[in-house]
Write a protein that holds these residues in place. Structure first.
Motif, PDB file in Angstrom:
ATOM      1  N   ILE A 182       0.863  -1.188   0.000  1.00  8.52           N
ATOM      2  CA  ILE A 182       0.000   0.000   0.000  1.00  8.52           C
ATOM      3  C   ILE A 182       0.896   1.234   0.000  1.00  8.52           C
ATOM      4  CG2 ILE A 182      -1.788   1.256   1.253  1.00  8.52           C
ATOM      5  CD1 ILE A 182      -2.766  -1.386   2.373  1.00  8.52           C
ATOM      6  N   PRO A 183       0.767   2.105  -0.998  1.00  8.43           N
ATOM      7  CA  PRO A 183       1.737   3.197  -1.160  1.00  8.43           C
ATOM      8  C   PRO A 183       1.403   4.446  -0.345  1.00  8.43           C
ATOM      9  CG  PRO A 183       0.180   3.223  -2.981  1.00  8.43           C
ATOM     10  CD  PRO A 183      -0.207   2.049  -2.105  1.00  8.43           C
ATOM     11  N   ASN A 184       2.476   5.149   0.028  1.00  6.00           N
ATOM     12  CA  ASN A 184       2.345   6.507   0.544  1.00  6.00           C
ATOM     13  C   ASN A 184       1.558   6.581   1.848  1.00  6.00           C
ATOM     14  OD1 ASN A 184       2.848   9.258   0.398  1.00  6.00           O
ATOM     15  ND2 ASN A 184       0.971   9.696  -0.731  1.00  6.00           N
ATOM     16  N   VAL A 185       1.720   5.608   2.736  1.00  9.77           N
ATOM     17  CA  VAL A 185       1.072   5.650   4.046  1.00  9.77           C
ATOM     18  C   VAL A 185       2.083   6.139   5.076  1.00  9.77           C
ATOM     19  CG1 VAL A 185      -0.090   4.351   5.867  1.00  9.77           C
ATOM     20  CG2 VAL A 185      -0.494   3.757   3.474  1.00  9.77           C
ATOM     21  N   GLN A 186       1.752   7.239   5.728  1.00 11.43           N
ATOM     22  CA  GLN A 186       2.593   7.782   6.776  1.00 11.43           C
ATOM     23  C   GLN A 186       1.915   7.586   8.132  1.00 11.43           C
ATOM     24  OE1 GLN A 186       5.587   8.829   5.802  1.00 11.43           O
ATOM     25  NE2 GLN A 186       4.972   8.438   3.669  1.00 11.43           N
ATOM     26  N   MET A 187       2.667   7.873   9.200  1.00 10.95           N
ATOM     27  CA  MET A 187       2.135   7.662  10.547  1.00 10.95           C
ATOM     28  C   MET A 187       0.822   8.410  10.782  1.00 10.95           C
ATOM     29  SD  MET A 187       4.004   5.643  12.492  1.00 10.95           S
ATOM     30  CE  MET A 187       3.800   6.208  14.166  1.00 10.95           C
ATOM     31  N   ASN A 188       0.734   9.638  10.276  1.00 13.86           N
ATOM     32  CA  ASN A 188      -0.456  10.442  10.507  1.00 13.86           C
ATOM     33  C   ASN A 188      -1.615  10.075   9.584  1.00 13.86           C
ATOM     34  OD1 ASN A 188       0.705  11.843  12.602  1.00 13.86           O
ATOM     35  ND2 ASN A 188       1.301  13.607  11.352  1.00 13.86           N
ATOM     36  N   ASP A 189      -1.416   9.091   8.734  1.00 14.71           N
ATOM     37  CA  ASP A 189      -2.489   8.614   7.846  1.00 14.71           C
ATOM     38  C   ASP A 189      -3.208   7.402   8.427  1.00 14.71           C
ATOM     39  OD1 ASP A 189      -1.614  10.518   5.995  1.00 14.71           O
ATOM     40  OD2 ASP A 189      -0.161   9.114   5.133  1.00 14.71           O
ATOM     41  N   ILE A 190      -2.839   7.019   9.643  1.00 13.83           N
ATOM     42  CA  ILE A 190      -3.395   5.815  10.266  1.00 13.83           C
ATOM     43  C   ILE A 190      -4.191   6.207  11.501  1.00 13.83           C
ATOM     44  CG2 ILE A 190      -2.807   3.666  11.476  1.00 13.83           C
ATOM     45  CD1 ILE A 190      -0.253   3.614   9.671  1.00 13.83           C
ATOM     46  N   TYR A 191      -5.395   5.674  11.608  1.00 15.30           N
ATOM     47  CA  TYR A 191      -6.264   5.920  12.767  1.00 15.30           C
ATOM     48  C   TYR A 191      -6.734   4.584  13.323  1.00 15.30           C
ATOM     49  CZ  TYR A 191      -6.612  10.834  11.365  1.00 15.30           C
ATOM     50  OH  TYR A 191      -6.324  12.138  11.049  1.00 15.30           O
ATOM     51  N   THR A 192      -6.541   4.376  14.603  1.00 17.32           N
ATOM     52  CA  THR A 192      -7.079   3.172  15.233  1.00 17.32           C
ATOM     53  C   THR A 192      -8.523   3.429  15.657  1.00 17.32           C
ATOM     54  OG1 THR A 192      -6.274   3.838  17.417  1.00 17.32           O
ATOM     55  CG2 THR A 192      -4.828   2.451  16.072  1.00 17.32           C
ATOM     56  N   GLY A 193      -9.276   2.341  15.796  1.00 15.12           N
ATOM     57  CA  GLY A 193     -10.679   2.460  16.199  1.00 15.12           C
ATOM     58  C   GLY A 193     -11.107   1.252  17.001  1.00 15.12           C
ATOM     59  N   ASN A 194     -12.299   1.343  17.569  1.00 12.83           N
ATOM     60  CA  ASN A 194     -12.866   0.222  18.322  1.00 12.83           C
ATOM     61  C   ASN A 194     -13.464  -0.781  17.338  1.00 12.83           C
ATOM     62  OD1 ASN A 194     -12.257   1.365  20.897  1.00 12.83           O
ATOM     63  ND2 ASN A 194     -13.944   2.782  20.586  1.00 12.83           N
ATOM     64  N   GLY A 195     -12.590  -1.437  16.617  1.00 12.97           N
ATOM     65  CA  GLY A 195     -13.012  -2.350  15.574  1.00 12.97           C
ATOM     66  C   GLY A 195     -13.259  -1.601  14.273  1.00 12.97           C
ATOM     67  N   VAL A 196     -13.332  -2.331  13.180  1.00 11.72           N
ATOM     68  CA  VAL A 196     -13.623  -1.722  11.878  1.00 11.72           C
ATOM     69  C   VAL A 196     -15.016  -1.096  11.880  1.00 11.72           C
ATOM     70  CG1 VAL A 196     -14.050  -2.252   9.443  1.00 11.72           C
ATOM     71  CG2 VAL A 196     -12.008  -3.135  10.564  1.00 11.72           C
ATOM     72  N   SER A 197     -15.949  -1.686  12.607  1.00 11.88           N
ATOM     73  CA  SER A 197     -17.313  -1.153  12.642  1.00 11.88           C
ATOM     74  C   SER A 197     -17.324   0.303  13.075  1.00 11.88           C
ATOM     75  CB  SER A 197     -18.178  -1.981  13.606  1.00 11.88           C
ATOM     76  OG  SER A 197     -18.224  -3.328  13.212  1.00 11.88           O
ATOM     77  N   ASP A 198     -16.561   0.624  14.116  1.00 14.61           N
ATOM     78  CA  ASP A 198     -16.458   1.989  14.620  1.00 14.61           C
ATOM     79  C   ASP A 198     -15.943   2.925  13.537  1.00 14.61           C
ATOM     80  OD1 ASP A 198     -16.077   4.215  16.408  1.00 14.61           O
ATOM     81  OD2 ASP A 198     -14.002   3.592  16.699  1.00 14.61           O
TER      82      ASP A 198
END
Length: 496
Positions: A182-198
């Protein structure tokens, strides 16, 4: 209100708890002393059949006793509750209904049939549940290393994290994305959540304006359709072709694109069909999105549960020039559905989605952060040996149970099914000429009440053709065998 009315009418009729218990026994109703005490204390509400019995025994209506209707003065038992002074006019009670935004939202994976199954279980009936992809009840255990890692970090995860998530978790996710191409993913492009549903709900709220259209597969995981609708958009369903192994019908997808279309949703591997999309199909979807300048939203929660030596390809790896959001998590691959940990990775041409990224960040800040203890194990879970591989090799439990269920279904008269390549779901079809299924939900309820087996009908996945249903093949082989025996017996006599 229910408990108050129950007490009042019992007093007016001169009935004690023991009297109601005796009446219940005479009418073969299972009502225990502790159960009645909970009703009177207001701790629980009875189910519909029990509520009907209590109303009948006390000489009042179900609506009045439950508090769902205005007070009816024609019933003597209600006078003391209506007003203390008989000369006063009764005051109409204000009612509170669900939001109209929910009028066209459904989630039948946990729907009315599950409520009925729970009621039956309360009566002592054993239900074989093949309805929800929840690994833990079926003996799938979280790897010991993951459990130990969370336990050792609990004291360090008592406070909020960054709204995006812990640094270590996002770093591990970024490295996983790199392995997936997956190209061009930086640290600030990632968000965790309470499961994918959230995160599905979060992204839809950030992305959709009223009237926007989103292409969603049919059949789909119903939360996608629900969240698009709830956000004020319109879910437009493109067909997945059963004859082609449940792969997306690109021509149908293309025909559904309008000037209001904003994004395409891909569920790969697919729930409920277990289909795995080959690179060629994904490339066609990318080309369509490129042609119409659409966002790609890819749900890949089952990407590590792939069988038969097949390879999962992330669609974002094929679209460096498009704005892509990939959804993933650990719930299924690491058998920790209850821990609620998922993430999104934003990739590709992020300049196209700068405003949307601001909206996602705003939504993320508003909910403060996701479950921090669950974030703490992402690095351990994604690094090192992946125990999930033991389940999907030919001798692995998931693969063997898939083969068992597939073979049993194929041997049943009037049943046809496509063999899934991933996940732990299978989506069989009942011959319309033989069974004449016109109401999926009625089939589901009849199977539950006759054979005590709970499945989810095709309609619950926004599949409009009757006669389809989803089976979860997570239970052990003995349980699956019992459930399939019951299904086979049921189909020998069932007709709609």
């Amino acid at each position: 209100m229910f408990s108050q009315r129950l007490k009042e009418v019992m007093d007016q009729e001169g009935l004690k708890q023991v009297d109601l218990l005796r009446i219940a026994s005479d009418q073969d109703m299972k009502l225990g002393k502790s159960q009645l005490s909970q009703y009177l204390s207001g701790k629980t509400m009875p189910r519909r059949d029990m509520l009907a019995f209590l109303a009948s025994a006390l000489g009042v209506t179900v609506e009045w006793l439950s508090g769902d209707a205005e007070i009816e003065l024609a019933q003597p038992a209600l006078v003391s509750l209506a007003h203390s002074n008989p000369q006063e006019a009764p005051m109409a009670l204000r009612k509170f209904n669900k939001s109209s935004k929910l009028d066209h939202v459904s989630y039948d994976v946990r729907g009315p049939a599950l409520d009925e199954a729970m009621r039956m279980e309360e009566e002592g009936i054993d239900i074989l549940k093949l309805n929800i992809g929840n690994p833990a009840p079926f003996g799938f255990r979280t790897p010991d290393e993951v459990v130990q890692d969370m336990a050792s970090q609990l004291r360090d995860t008592e406070g909020y994290s960054d709204s995006r998530g812990l640094f270590a978790a996002r770093k591990a996710i970024m490295q996983y994305d790199q392995l997936k191409g997956i190209p061009n993913v930086q640290m600030n492009d990632i968000y965790t959540g309470n499961g994918v549903s959230d995160l599905i709900n979060l992204v839809m709220q950030a992305m959709i304006d009223t009237g926007d259209e989103v292409l969603v597969p049919s059949p789909d995981y119903p939360l996608w359709t629900a969240c698009v609708t709830l956000a004020g958009g319109k879910a437009v369903h493109y067909l997945c072709d059963e004859q082609a192994g449940w792969l997306p019908d690109i021509a149908d997808m293309r025909s559904k694109v309008t000037s209001n279309t904003k994004a395409i949703v891909i569920i790969n591997p697919n729930n409920p069909t277990g289909a795995l999309y080959p690179r060629e199909i994904l490339e066609e979807i990318v080309e369509l999105a490129r042609e119409h300048q659409l966002i790609l939203l890819s749900d890949e929660i089952y990407d590590r549960l792939v069988m038969d030596g097949e390879e999962h390809v992330s669609i974002a790896s094929l679209a460096p020039d498009l704005f892509c959001i990939t959804f993933n998590g650990l719930s299924k691959s690491h058998m920790i559905a209850g821990w609620r940990i998922g993430w999104i990775s934003i990739s590709g041409n992020k300049r196209l989605g700068k405003g949307l990224m601001e909206g996602i960040h705003m939504m993320s800040n508003m909910r403060l952060c996701s479950n921090v203890p669950a974030q703490s194990i992402v690095q351990t879970a994604l690094g090192g040996y992946q125990s999930v591989k033991n389940y999907v090799v030919p001798t692995g439990r998931v693969c063997k149970q898939r083969d068992f269920v597939y073979e049993r279904l194929c041997a049943m008269d009037g049943v046809s099914v496509v063999k899934p390549k991933a996940a732990f779901y299978i989506f069989p079809r009942l011959d319309p000429k033989k069974f004449n299924i016109t109401d999926d939900e009625q089939f589901q309820l009849d199977l539950l009440q006759d054979q005590h087996v709970l499945i989810v009908p095709g309609k619950g996945f926004n599949w409009e053709t009757p006669g389809y249903f989803r089976i979860v093949y997570l239970p052990r082989r003995a349980v699956l065998g019992e459930a399939l025996d019951k299904l086979e017996d049921f189909l020998k006599y069932y007709r709609q």
